[in-house]
Design a protein around this motif. Structure first.
Motif, PDB file in Angstrom:
ATOM      1  N   ILE A 233      47.724  52.379  47.229  1.00  0.00           N
ATOM      2  CA  ILE A 233      49.102  52.017  46.866  1.00  0.00           C
ATOM      3  C   ILE A 233      49.228  51.760  45.364  1.00  0.00           C
ATOM      4  CG2 ILE A 233      50.850  50.214  47.115  1.00  0.00           C
ATOM      5  CD1 ILE A 233      49.741  50.011  50.070  1.00  0.00           C
ATOM      6  N   TYR A 234      48.250  51.050  44.794  1.00  0.00           N
ATOM      7  CA  TYR A 234      48.369  50.701  43.378  1.00  0.00           C
ATOM      8  C   TYR A 234      47.670  51.691  42.460  1.00  0.00           C
ATOM      9  CZ  TYR A 234      50.551  46.310  44.659  1.00  0.00           C
ATOM     10  OH  TYR A 234      51.430  45.368  45.136  1.00  0.00           O
ATOM     11  N   GLU A 235      46.997  52.681  43.036  1.00  0.00           N
ATOM     12  CA  GLU A 235      46.289  53.698  42.260  1.00  0.00           C
ATOM     13  C   GLU A 235      45.362  53.051  41.240  1.00  0.00           C
ATOM     14  OE1 GLU A 235      49.237  56.425  40.844  1.00  0.00           O
ATOM     15  OE2 GLU A 235      50.089  56.607  42.856  1.00  0.00           O
ATOM     16  N   ALA A 236      44.579  52.106  41.713  1.00  0.00           N
ATOM     17  CA  ALA A 236      43.599  51.437  40.861  1.00  0.00           C
ATOM     18  C   ALA A 236      42.408  51.085  41.744  1.00  0.00           C
ATOM     19  CB  ALA A 236      44.194  50.166  40.267  1.00  0.00           C
ATOM     20  N   GLU A 237      41.223  51.027  41.121  1.00  0.00           N
ATOM     21  CA  GLU A 237      40.045  50.736  41.927  1.00  0.00           C
ATOM     22  C   GLU A 237      39.953  49.240  42.180  1.00  0.00           C
ATOM     23  OE1 GLU A 237      36.627  52.840  40.479  1.00  0.00           O
ATOM     24  OE2 GLU A 237      35.322  51.697  41.809  1.00  0.00           O
ATOM     25  N   VAL A 238      39.644  48.872  43.403  1.00  0.00           N
ATOM     26  CA  VAL A 238      39.709  47.466  43.770  1.00  0.00           C
ATOM     27  C   VAL A 238      38.567  47.108  44.720  1.00  0.00           C
ATOM     28  CG1 VAL A 238      41.237  47.855  45.734  1.00  0.00           C
ATOM     29  CG2 VAL A 238      41.338  45.674  44.541  1.00  0.00           C
ATOM     30  N   ARG A 239      38.071  45.889  44.614  1.00  0.00           N
ATOM     31  CA  ARG A 239      37.087  45.361  45.574  1.00  0.00           C
ATOM     32  C   ARG A 239      37.724  44.167  46.267  1.00  0.00           C
ATOM     33  NH1 ARG A 239      35.472  49.334  44.746  1.00  0.00           N
ATOM     34  NH2 ARG A 239      33.835  50.107  43.363  1.00  0.00           N
ATOM     35  N   ILE A 240      37.406  43.978  47.514  1.00  0.00           N
ATOM     36  CA  ILE A 240      37.922  42.835  48.261  1.00  0.00           C
ATOM     37  C   ILE A 240      36.782  41.869  48.544  1.00  0.00           C
ATOM     38  CG2 ILE A 240      38.977  42.072  50.423  1.00  0.00           C
ATOM     39  CD1 ILE A 240      40.927  43.666  48.821  1.00  0.00           C
ATOM     40  N   ILE A 241      36.985  40.600  48.234  1.00  0.00           N
ATOM     41  CA  ILE A 241      36.002  39.597  48.627  1.00  0.00           C
ATOM     42  C   ILE A 241      36.736  38.470  49.352  1.00  0.00           C
ATOM     43  CG2 ILE A 241      34.334  40.051  46.768  1.00  0.00           C
ATOM     44  CD1 ILE A 241      35.576  37.665  45.284  1.00  0.00           C
ATOM     45  N   PRO A 242      36.066  37.793  50.264  1.00  0.00           N
ATOM     46  CA  PRO A 242      36.739  36.691  50.963  1.00  0.00           C
ATOM     47  C   PRO A 242      36.843  35.467  50.057  1.00  0.00           C
ATOM     48  CG  PRO A 242      34.486  36.958  51.778  1.00  0.00           C
ATOM     49  CD  PRO A 242      34.697  38.036  50.763  1.00  0.00           C
ATOM     50  N   HIS A 243      37.926  34.750  50.221  1.00  0.00           N
ATOM     51  CA  HIS A 243      38.111  33.515  49.469  1.00  0.00           C
ATOM     52  C   HIS A 243      37.026  32.531  49.889  1.00  0.00           C
ATOM     53  CE1 HIS A 243      39.886  29.708  48.216  1.00  0.00           C
ATOM     54  NE2 HIS A 243      40.715  30.394  47.440  1.00  0.00           N
ATOM     55  N   PRO A 244      36.333  31.904  48.923  1.00  0.00           N
ATOM     56  CA  PRO A 244      35.190  31.050  49.291  1.00  0.00           C
ATOM     57  C   PRO A 244      35.563  29.896  50.217  1.00  0.00           C
ATOM     58  CG  PRO A 244      35.686  30.917  46.921  1.00  0.00           C
ATOM     59  CD  PRO A 244      36.484  32.045  47.476  1.00  0.00           C
ATOM     60  N   ASP A 245      36.801  29.383  50.135  1.00  0.00           N
ATOM     61  CA  ASP A 245      37.165  28.257  50.991  1.00  0.00           C
ATOM     62  C   ASP A 245      37.847  28.684  52.280  1.00  0.00           C
ATOM     63  OD1 ASP A 245      36.144  26.713  49.065  1.00  0.00           O
ATOM     64  OD2 ASP A 245      37.980  25.587  48.614  1.00  0.00           O
ATOM     65  N   THR A 246      38.820  29.554  52.155  1.00  0.00           N
ATOM     66  CA  THR A 246      39.638  29.856  53.334  1.00  0.00           C
ATOM     67  C   THR A 246      39.247  31.160  54.010  1.00  0.00           C
ATOM     68  OG1 THR A 246      41.285  31.142  52.142  1.00  0.00           O
ATOM     69  CG2 THR A 246      41.594  28.762  52.164  1.00  0.00           C
ATOM     70  N   GLY A 247      38.536  32.012  53.303  1.00  0.00           N
ATOM     71  CA  GLY A 247      38.108  33.270  53.899  1.00  0.00           C
ATOM     72  C   GLY A 247      39.134  34.383  53.873  1.00  0.00           C
ATOM     73  N   VAL A 248      40.353  34.101  53.338  1.00  0.00           N
ATOM     74  CA  VAL A 248      41.341  35.198  53.282  1.00  0.00           C
ATOM     75  C   VAL A 248      40.892  36.203  52.227  1.00  0.00           C
ATOM     76  CG1 VAL A 248      43.245  33.722  53.996  1.00  0.00           C
ATOM     77  CG2 VAL A 248      42.844  34.121  51.570  1.00  0.00           C
ATOM     78  N   PRO A 249      41.245  37.484  52.399  1.00  0.00           N
ATOM     79  CA  PRO A 249      40.800  38.493  51.441  1.00  0.00           C
ATOM     80  C   PRO A 249      41.447  38.294  50.070  1.00  0.00           C
ATOM     81  CG  PRO A 249      42.354  39.430  53.017  1.00  0.00           C
ATOM     82  CD  PRO A 249      42.044  38.053  53.503  1.00  0.00           C
TER      83      PRO A 249
END
Lengths: 257, 365
Positions: A233-249
């Motif tokens: 969607i954003y035409e950019a390279e992206v990595r997803i990591i979980p939030h250290p406290d809540t775990g949301v991406p």
């Protein structure tokens, strides 16, 4: 709360929204995401009857949008605009009291109830200290919070926010979204156009991604906030990591990607 | 719970300050009303013919029917009541109308430098008057009311109708197209006035003098002529004062706050134009009052339009009343200056001073 079928909007001959379909239930907090020019603002303006629908149908709170008068609609939904164009030196309390307009009749002056509601909203947005200041003489972020207070003072069950926290510092951003979450738990419905992806992932249960005037992805945050979707969607390279406290991406963009 | 105590004392403080500011407003209002009333009486006593104060008061009393007829001689009675008092009241009413109309136009057009003449209403009135002069109707009268005010009023309302029709785009009255339409209409009408002047040299001086604005020779009939339009205009704009506040935030926010933008904007424009037309048709084009007064009041008092309109009305009335006194007493030989010249001569430098101070970062509060 909101039901939209085949919603199409045009500016002149240019089609900005191409037949959108979605449904937002009561007490949802939905993030509206997408690159610049994807139609987020136009969609919100359609839902507040500022931009007319070219085709399709929209119902808000079980009633056809076209059946509402301006005042009736303002009792059901409140909007926070992206840009503020305030050039007249109103005091902040006066601006917040404008949110009470749909509740008032001709020649009414602000009642005690109006004042109580306005001040209550200002307390929630941390703007009580600004009450007597001129809105033309405070910072952009402060003015934005005053406008959020105005929307809350409107006491509508649906809030349409267009980059409502874009000008705020981090602490106030979080404070405002904590507030929205709380209001959401008490039954208010939110549709928030946002650019801050990670903020959206932190607070929204559901995300609708627009691209080129079409819904490209719509679903629960945990399922839609993926590397694949975001990079497409954003035409950019992206990595997803979980939030250290809540775990949301949370999204981390890759420089030079 | 110190936190909630602190919060509730803050709420009390805000409430207190709102009450205090309302008190200040009411006090200011009462003061201005007193000053206005005494100005009307005071200005009636001033003139080329020296008349003692007791006679002035007695003449006003008799004219208003408060005291029995015959207690004052015929000449002072006519001078004080029929000539001076009517003129003083008319100048106050015209100034008030221009002050309120200025506040309205500045708000509707969201431009603090707009004035009642921005959208071409004055040019319409001037065209009507010029036409009357050219057709040789300057002398004709009905009940002492010349045809000039009548045609000027028709011209003003015609220009307004034209601007509203031209300013509509896809059924919506837009602010920018409205201003553009106003400029187009005003320019076109000015060209027509120039054409009339070119074709009829005898009318030139009458037209020029009328456009500069004057209360010379105006009387009760002019008060009666303009009052209905003035009151109707006032009703329309005061009714929409709150909507006008919201409209200054822009069309989008106004809609989202529940304002029927089209209807309210049309009503405000018609109301403001009726006020302007009522003023211009009996006095000519008097500049600066409608620009400076509301601007000054907004700078000192804030932007809330209900108060802005009331105070601008009273101050505008006072400003024009005393300008007219100056215009009819300044020259020693008894000739009169056009009052529009006086307001521009005084208002211009005053306004420059105001803008200078503001640019220097000093904001009155």
């Amino acid at each position: 709360m909101i039901s939209v079928q085949g919603l199409t909007a045009k500016y002149g001959d240019r089609v900005v929204l191409h037949g959108l379909d979605f449904h937002i239930g009561k007490s949802e907090l939905v993030g509206l995401l997408g690159p610049n020019g994807s139609g987020k603002t136009t969609l919100l303006l359609c839902l507040s009857k500022v931009v007319p629908l070219h085709a399709g149908e929209a119902t808000v709170s079980g009633r056809e949008l076209s059946a509402y008068s301006a005042r009736e609609l303002a009792l059901v939904e409140a909007s926070v605009p992206q840009r503020l164009e305030i050039s007249f030196p109103f005091r902040c309390i006066e601006v917040v009291l404008m949110g009470r307009y749909p509740h008032q009749r001709d020649f009414d002056s602000d009642s005690d109830k109006d004042l109580t509601r306005a001040m209550g909203a200002m307390r929630l947005t941390d703007t009580l200290d600004l009450a007597q200041r001129r809105i033309t003489e405070i910072s952009g972020g402060e003015a934005q919070r005053v406008i959020i207070a105005r929307a809350l003072a409107q006491e509508a069950e649906l809030l349409l926010l267009d980059e409502a926290t874009a000008n705020l510092d981090v602490a106030h951003k979080m404070q405002m979204f904590d507030l929205f979450s709380k209001k959401n738990n008490q039954g208010a419905t939110f549709l928030c156009a946002m650019h801050d992806l990670n903020l959206a992932a932190l607070y929204c249960q559901r995300l609708i991604f627009l691209k080129n005037g079409r819904i490209s992805v719509d679903g629960p945050t945990m399922e839609t906030f993926t590397e694949e979707n975001l990079s497409e969607i954003y035409e950019a390279e992206v990595r997803i990591i979980p939030h250290p406290d809540t775990g949301v991406p949370q999204a981390m963009f890759v420089p030079g990607g | 719970m110190p936190d909630s105590n602190q919060a509730s004392s803050k709420l009390e403080e805000i409430r207190g300050r709102l009450t205090a500011s309302r008190r200040v407003f009411v006090l200011g209002l009462v003061l201005l009303a007193i000053v206005s009333l005494s100005s009307v009486l005071g200005a009636t006593g001033i003139g080329r013919l020296q008349i003692p104060w007791e006679t002035v008061m007695a003449a006003i009393g008799e004219g208003l029917g408060l005291s029995p007829a015959g207690s004052v001689e015929r000449t002072p009675l006519v001078v004080v009541f029929d000539i001076r008092l009517s003129r003083v009241i008319l100048s106050f009413l015209v100034g008030s109308a221009l002050g309120v109309a200025g506040a309205v136009f500045q708000g509707v057009l969201r431009n603090p430098l707009a004035d009642p003449f921005t959208i071409g209403v004055a040019s319409g009135a001037a065209f009507g008057a010029a036409l009357a002069f050219a057709l040789g109707l300057g002398g004709a009268s009905y009940l002492g009311l010349g045809t000039i005010p009548l045609l000027a009023l028709v011209g003003a309302l015609g220009a307004l109708a034209l601007v509203v029709i031209l300013g509509r785009v896809q059924g919506r009255l837009r602010r920018d197209t409205l201003v553009l339409a106003g400029i187009v209409v005003a320019t076109f009408l000015s060209a027509l006035i120039a054409l009339i002047k070119a074709l009829d040299e005898e009318a030139v001086s009458a037209i020029v003098f009328w456009v500069m604005g004057s209360f010379q020779g105006r009387g009760w009939i002019h008060v009666a002529f303009s009052l209905p339009y003035l009151l109707l205009g006032l009703y329309l704009v005061v009714k929409c004062a709150r909507e006008l506040d919201i409209l200054t935030l822009g069309e989008v926010q106004a809609r989202q706050l529940g304002v029927e933008v089209e209807r309210v904007r049309r009503r405000l424009l018609v109301g403001g134009s009726l006020l302007t037309a009522a003023a211009v048709s009996v006095s000519g084009v008097i500049g600066f009052v409608g620009l400076v007064v509301p601007h000054l009041v907004r700078m000192t008092m804030g932007a809330a339009h209900q108060r802005l309109m009331v105070i601008s009305g009273l101050l505008g009335g006072l400003a024009l009343l005393w300008s007219d006194v100056v215009s009819r007493t300044l020259l020693p030989g008894g000739e009169e200056l056009p009052v529009g010249v006086v307001t521009a001569l005084v208002g211009g430098p005053f306004f420059c001073l105001l803008l200078k101070r503001r640019r220097g970062g000093v904001i009155l509060d």
